[in-house]
Every structure is written in C-alpha cells, then in structure tokens.
Design a protein around this motif. Sequence first.
Motif, mmCIF file in Angstrom:
data_model
loop_
_atom_site.group_PDB
_atom_site.id
_atom_site.type_symbol
_atom_site.label_atom_id
_atom_site.label_comp_id
_atom_site.label_asym_id
_atom_site.label_seq_id
_atom_site.Cartn_x
_atom_site.Cartn_y
_atom_site.Cartn_z
ATOM 1 N N PHE A 473 0.837 -1.210 0.000
ATOM 2 C CA PHE A 473 0.000 0.000 0.000
ATOM 3 C C PHE A 473 0.872 1.260 0.000
ATOM 4 O O PHE A 473 0.573 2.241 0.686
ATOM 5 N N HIS A 474 1.917 1.184 -0.797
ATOM 6 C CA HIS A 474 2.859 2.292 -0.947
ATOM 7 C C HIS A 474 2.156 3.563 -1.413
ATOM 8 O O HIS A 474 2.535 4.678 -1.028
ATOM 9 N N LYS A 475 1.119 3.425 -2.236
ATOM 10 C CA LYS A 475 0.434 4.594 -2.815
ATOM 11 C C LYS A 475 -0.251 5.467 -1.774
ATOM 12 O O LYS A 475 -0.551 6.640 -2.045
ATOM 13 N N LEU A 476 -0.506 4.907 -0.594
ATOM 14 C CA LEU A 476 -1.177 5.705 0.438
ATOM 15 C C LEU A 476 -0.299 6.833 0.956
ATOM 16 O O LEU A 476 -0.802 7.788 1.543
ATOM 17 N N GLY A 477 1.011 6.726 0.760
ATOM 18 C CA GLY A 477 1.909 7.785 1.192
ATOM 19 C C GLY A 477 2.910 7.307 2.225
ATOM 20 O O GLY A 477 2.865 6.159 2.681
ATOM 21 N N PRO A 478 3.854 8.184 2.602
ATOM 22 C CA PRO A 478 4.861 7.813 3.599
ATOM 23 C C PRO A 478 4.221 7.372 4.909
ATOM 24 O O PRO A 478 3.296 8.010 5.414
ATOM 25 N N LEU A 479 4.734 6.301 5.460
ATOM 26 C CA LEU A 479 4.144 5.704 6.649
ATOM 27 C C LEU A 479 4.278 6.600 7.879
ATOM 28 O O LEU A 479 3.498 6.491 8.820
ATOM 29 N N THR A 480 5.262 7.491 7.886
ATOM 30 C CA THR A 480 5.448 8.373 9.042
ATOM 31 C C THR A 480 4.254 9.298 9.244
ATOM 32 O O THR A 480 3.983 9.740 10.368
ATOM 33 N N VAL A 481 3.547 9.599 8.167
ATOM 34 C CA VAL A 481 2.386 10.491 8.242
ATOM 35 C C VAL A 481 1.088 9.729 8.006
ATOM 36 O O VAL A 481 0.127 9.844 8.767
ATOM 37 N N PHE A 482 1.055 8.900 6.962
ATOM 38 C CA PHE A 482 -0.183 8.232 6.554
ATOM 39 C C PHE A 482 -0.258 6.844 7.194
ATOM 40 O O PHE A 482 0.011 5.824 6.556
ATOM 41 N N SER A 483 -0.602 6.833 8.464
ATOM 42 C CA SER A 483 -0.719 5.588 9.218
ATOM 43 C C SER A 483 -2.029 5.587 9.984
ATOM 44 O O SER A 483 -2.720 6.608 10.078
ATOM 45 N N ALA A 484 -2.366 4.436 10.543
ATOM 46 C CA ALA A 484 -3.624 4.311 11.279
ATOM 47 C C ALA A 484 -3.605 5.090 12.584
ATOM 48 O O ALA A 484 -4.658 5.432 13.127
ATOM 49 N N LYS A 485 -2.414 5.404 13.092
ATOM 50 C CA LYS A 485 -2.307 6.131 14.357
ATOM 51 C C LYS A 485 -2.520 7.632 14.183
ATOM 52 O O LYS A 485 -2.838 8.326 15.141
ATOM 53 N N GLN A 486 -2.280 8.144 12.979
ATOM 54 C CA GLN A 486 -2.414 9.579 12.726
ATOM 55 C C GLN A 486 -3.849 9.930 12.361
ATOM 56 O O GLN A 486 -4.571 9.124 11.764
ATOM 57 N N ARG A 487 -4.240 11.144 12.720
ATOM 58 C CA ARG A 487 -5.555 11.651 12.350
ATOM 59 C C ARG A 487 -5.380 12.966 11.633
ATOM 60 O O ARG A 487 -4.555 13.789 12.036
ATOM 61 N N TRP A 488 -6.127 13.136 10.570
ATOM 62 C CA TRP A 488 -6.044 14.387 9.834
ATOM 63 C C TRP A 488 -7.407 14.699 9.204
ATOM 64 O O TRP A 488 -8.300 13.865 9.144
ATOM 65 N N THR A 489 -7.521 15.914 8.729
ATOM 66 C CA THR A 489 -8.768 16.345 8.094
ATOM 67 C C THR A 489 -8.884 15.730 6.712
ATOM 68 O O THR A 489 -7.899 15.243 6.150
ATOM 69 N N ALA A 490 -10.082 15.751 6.176
ATOM 70 C CA ALA A 490 -10.270 15.312 4.795
ATOM 71 C C ALA A 490 -9.533 16.279 3.869
ATOM 72 O O ALA A 490 -9.349 17.458 4.196
ATOM 73 N N PRO A 491 -9.051 15.810 2.711
ATOM 74 C CA PRO A 491 -8.319 16.702 1.789
ATOM 75 C C PRO A 491 -9.154 17.929 1.412
ATOM 76 O O PRO A 491 -10.337 17.824 1.089
ATOM 77 N N ARG A 492 -8.513 19.102 1.495
ATOM 78 C CA ARG A 492 -9.164 20.359 1.121
ATOM 79 C C ARG A 492 -8.532 20.874 -0.161
ATOM 80 O O ARG A 492 -7.314 20.758 -0.361
ATOM 81 N N THR A 493 -9.360 21.445 -1.019
ATOM 82 C CA THR A 493 -8.870 21.992 -2.285
ATOM 83 C C THR A 493 -8.581 23.479 -2.113
ATOM 84 O O THR A 493 -9.444 24.246 -1.674
ATOM 85 N N ILE A 494 -7.368 23.881 -2.440
ATOM 86 C CA ILE A 494 -6.944 25.281 -2.364
ATOM 87 C C ILE A 494 -6.675 25.770 -3.783
ATOM 88 O O ILE A 494 -5.857 25.191 -4.499
ATOM 89 N N ARG A 495 -7.386 26.818 -4.181
ATOM 90 C CA ARG A 495 -7.151 27.392 -5.515
ATOM 91 C C ARG A 495 -6.088 28.474 -5.366
ATOM 92 O O ARG A 495 -6.297 29.484 -4.690
#
Length: 660
Positions: A473-495
């Motif tokens: 599941f490499h496509k999910l992103g670096p494991l240091t940030v994109f892991s089950a222990k981390q919580r983040w907001t849904a992706p926001r679009t910035i123009r």
Amino acid sequence: GCNPLAETGRSKLQNQRAVLNQQILRAVRMRAGAENLLRATTNNKVREQVLLELSFVNSDLQILKEELEGLNISVEVYQNAEETFSIPLVPLGLKETKDVDFTLPLKDFILEHYSEDSSEYEDEIADLMDLRQACRTPSRDEAGIEMLISYFLQLGYVENRFFPPTRHIGVLFTWYDSFTGVPVCQQNLLLEKASVLFNIGALYTQIGTRCNRQSQAGLENAVDAFQKAAGVLSYLKETFTHTPSYDMSPAMLNVLVKMMLAQARECVFEQIGLSGIRNEFFTLVKLTQEVAKVGEVYMLVNTAMNQEPVKENIPYSWSKLAQIKSDHYKALAHYFIATSLCDHELQPGDDKDRQEKALSQLYDYVPEGLVVLAVLKDKVQRKQLGKAHLRKAIVYHEEALRVCGLCKKLRNIEVLQEVLTAAHKRSLLKYAQQETEDDFLSLIQAPDILPKTEHKIETIAPQFSKVKVKDFFHKLGPLTVFSAKQRWTAPRTIRLHHEAGELGFSLKGGPPVQVYYLDPVCSAASAGLKEGDYIVSVGGMDCKWLGANEVLEKLKSVGKQPMELQVISCQDTVASLHSKSATYSMGMQKTYSLICLAMDEDKIDQTKKAPLKLPFLSWGTKNRQKAASTLCLPSAVAGSSQIKKKLSPFTLLNTESSLY
C-alpha cells in the motif's frame, strides 16, 4: 506456495491435522455448551445426562489429542528420502489457520480513514490475500522461508496502515494450536504475526530433518537449520508474551528451543563420526566427552518436558524420545571409553603424562582405591575399569530399549529400533570379548563421565533485514504520516493564484512536504491554506512521495495560471487504547493476552464522588494500570465494585477451562 492438493507425505499430514483441528473444535464447543448447561440447571436428571455427555466428550477429546500426537511423532515422513541408519530427528508441524478476507475491512478503512477511492487498491488487497494463502503451504526450502518472512514483514506495514490502537476493524484471525488443536480467534494482528513466526521456526525444523545426514554438507545444513529454528522460536518467546495458544507460551517455547539446540548438538556429533572413528586412545577420549555432552543436553530436554505446565501438552512420545536419546548417547560414551581402556595398553614409547591428564579430565571423581596413572599402567585394573564402563553402557542401552518398547508410537519407528538394538549388541559383543574368569572379583563401579565439547551451539537470530519487501500500500503515502495512528482532516482543495511570481509561503520537509512560513495576507491563506498543512496533490497529480524541491518545481512550472492544491491538516495523534492481546515488546505497542476480554466498571462507590466521564479516546491512558492479563482473573479495583467479565462468542473457546 506448494500445491495444497499435492499428494505428498507432508501435505497428507497437514491435511490430517486440519481435519483433526475441526473435530477438536466441534468437541470443544460441545463441551463448552455442556458445561454452561451444567452450571445453569438445577434439575438432577438433567445434570446426570449432562455429566454423562461430558464424560463422552472428554474421552473423545482425549482420543483426538492422541491422534494429533501421532501426527507430531510421524517423524519418518520428514526425514531424508535416502536410506539412513540414524535416530530420527523431530520436526514441528505447521500451525493451521482459516481463510481471512481482508477486502471489505481494508476498503472501508481506506475510504473512511484515508479518504481515497478504495477501488484503486483492490489489486493490492488481492496480493496480500494471495501471499497469506501461499504461506499456508510453503515449500520446504529457503524459498519457503523467504516467503514466510516477507509476509511477516508485510504484516508490519499492514498493522501500521490499517490497525488503529483505538479499535478493531473487523478482521478475525483464527489459528489452531499445534499440540492441542484448540483454535484461538482474535481480531488483533499480533496473533497473526506470532503464528507466522512460529511457522518460520517450524519450517526450519522440517528443513533440518530433511537434510542428508550421510554427508558433511548435509549435516552442516542441518545444524544451521536447527540453530536458526531455535533463534526464531527464541525471538518469538522474547517478543510476544501472554499468548493463549499453548504452543507459543513462554514455557513451551523454552522447551522447543532446548530441543532444537539438542538436535543441532546431535548432528555435530554425527559430523565428527561421519568419516569413521579411529581406534586411537586420545581420539576415543575426546569422542567420549563429545557424545556425553549430547546425552546431557537430551537429559535436560527430557527434564524440561516433564515440568508443569508443559508436561500436559507436550507429546508424550517426544518426552520418551528425549529420554531414549539421553540413555543411548550416555551408553555410547561409556562404550567409547571402555574401548580406549580395553584395546590400548600403555606402551613404553607412549606419553603417559598426557594419557593420565586426558583420562583424569573424564571423571569428576575416581573410584576409591584407584589411581589414574596406576590404572593406565596396570593391565588388570585397566581392563576392570573398562568392563565396568561396558556394564554401565549395557544398562543404559537396555533402558533405552525398554522405554522405546513401552511407547506405542516409538516402537513402530523401525529405524529407531534398529539403531538401539545394533548399539546394544555391539556393547554385549565387546563385553563378551573380555576375559570373564575374574568377574567375581570386580567390584568397581564405573564413574560418571564429564561432558565436554569444543563445538559451540547457540541460537542464530532471524535476519529479517536480508529479505527486501515493498509495502503493498505504498500509494497511500509515507508511513510516518499516513498511518492508522495519525488523524487528519479530509483533503481540502486550495485554488492558488501567483502574486508577482511569489507563492506567499515556503515548503519544508518531505515527503510529504509541509507548508512553512505562510504569509497571512497572501491569496493562499485567504483560500484556506494553513501553516503546517501537508500538500498531497498539485494540479491533480499525487505528490505524497515528492520532496520540497520537486513540489516547488511543479508549482513554478504552471506560471501565472491558477492552480489547485489538495492539502490535509494533521490532528492530535489518537490515544492508545490498551488492547488485550499478545504482548509485543520490540519497539511496538504493549498489549496483554490474545484472549479478548472486555472489562468495565458498572458501579462506583457511593461514598466517593464520581469522576467526570472521560472521552472514549482517553480510555486507554487512564485505565492502562487497571488492565489485567487474562491468564488470571481480574481483581477488583480499589474504590469500585467487582468487575464484570464480558465474553465474546469466541472467548468461550479460549478460556482456561476449555483448553484443558
């Protein structure tokens, strides 16, 4: 993996093991139901019927356990196919498991936690399931070991990606005990990792028993395989504790490690005698201490196998085989020293001081009335001591044959009977060749031989780093940030609009890159960009794995045209919920007992002020000290009423009463 339908001897044994596991599972369920009914009813007639049924179920379970023991002692299937005249070595059978479907739980978690289209990860999930299925039938060689290790390492990525510390995601793992056949069902991935480690060690033992023990290279490979098996099992014992499966309990693993090192020691002795044993005094003395060492380690293995709680679950035939080997190799030690005393008289040109030193080092004590140098010089005393050793060798040989004859499983192993009988006859023949007219004057008792070895046998720790694994599941992103222990907001679009060629912010770190030093009056800030945000997409292109310079180049390549960025903002890391499962202690989360027991307090002492209700995510940190191992009953917490135990449907199969 190997073809699961292949009609090989090993696959037939594993298929029989799987069938027995299912039969044991049904019997355990029946017993659990009968015990529950017995506790619930007060009708004497019903109680009598239930007790009768329990007696039948328990006898059925005993028969099934004996059949499983028969599979564990089917050592001839795992030996080298060529004709050998050696005592069989004992391999471990692979733990059986049920199929696991990762599809829905992982897809749901990807959509919920990572806010990504889960359909794009169907191939990766299928690859994970295929790898797990292949690991159920690994080939008996280095390729099979590498496959199991790759799955074990892949589980590390899966654990960090999809198994949050606060909850279970609904994946149920079921593994059967290798000795009792009792299943253990858990939603914790640590059960899966521990069981795979056990199978790596078991596969090493099967590789060791398969080696050709009639060649130097084959014996070297066998020694290496048993040392690696001991290393993996030792790593399992130190890393995962409080497992509910008896075959992975610390006491059982300790015995298995000793047994594998003893078998490695046995192969080392066979290496020494492979090219033939010279009938020379110093060679025989040296060999005597080497073989005495083999007898000693098997004696320690047998002692360990007869200790509680291992004694109840270790195959009876394994314990008896260890006892037989201990007696057999002790007999060989006495035979070798007897040969050196009877066949070699001290000649005028011999180094008597060296012979005296060599013989003195054999004994912890010398029988009263004997002096080593006098024994070497006196032909009569020398022969008397040699015959005393032969008598002791014959006693050990007869004991080994007696124990072998008493064990139904072992007396059916022809090669074992042949080796023991041949060694016994050789000692009897040697004794018959000596003069017998002075036997009534011989009152010497042969002293015990001190074991000694020049060959060091120790565990070889598993080298997981040698197997290179890519995260599915490499496509999910670096494991240091994109892991089950981390919580983040849904992706926001910035123009984003360029202002006089300036972005209005800087980037740092990576991958993924983070917004740093944001100008509060720039257009990006007005569009909702915040300092500390992670940039995950630029112009519709994924950039989770790009560094700061690469992202800046993408931003500048657009020129003055407006561009859309997708960013996420990290929230606080989730509090660790104290899951009650196998303790994993090598830089990982510590948990207790693989048996899922949920405990809560339903009443609070009326004399004390009730504390404020805590949010769910802080439960683990506040109640960590109250968690209890399920190996013992939880005690009441001071200031609270007695704790209730909530049992899941699967817990019934794992309680202590149902395992015995």
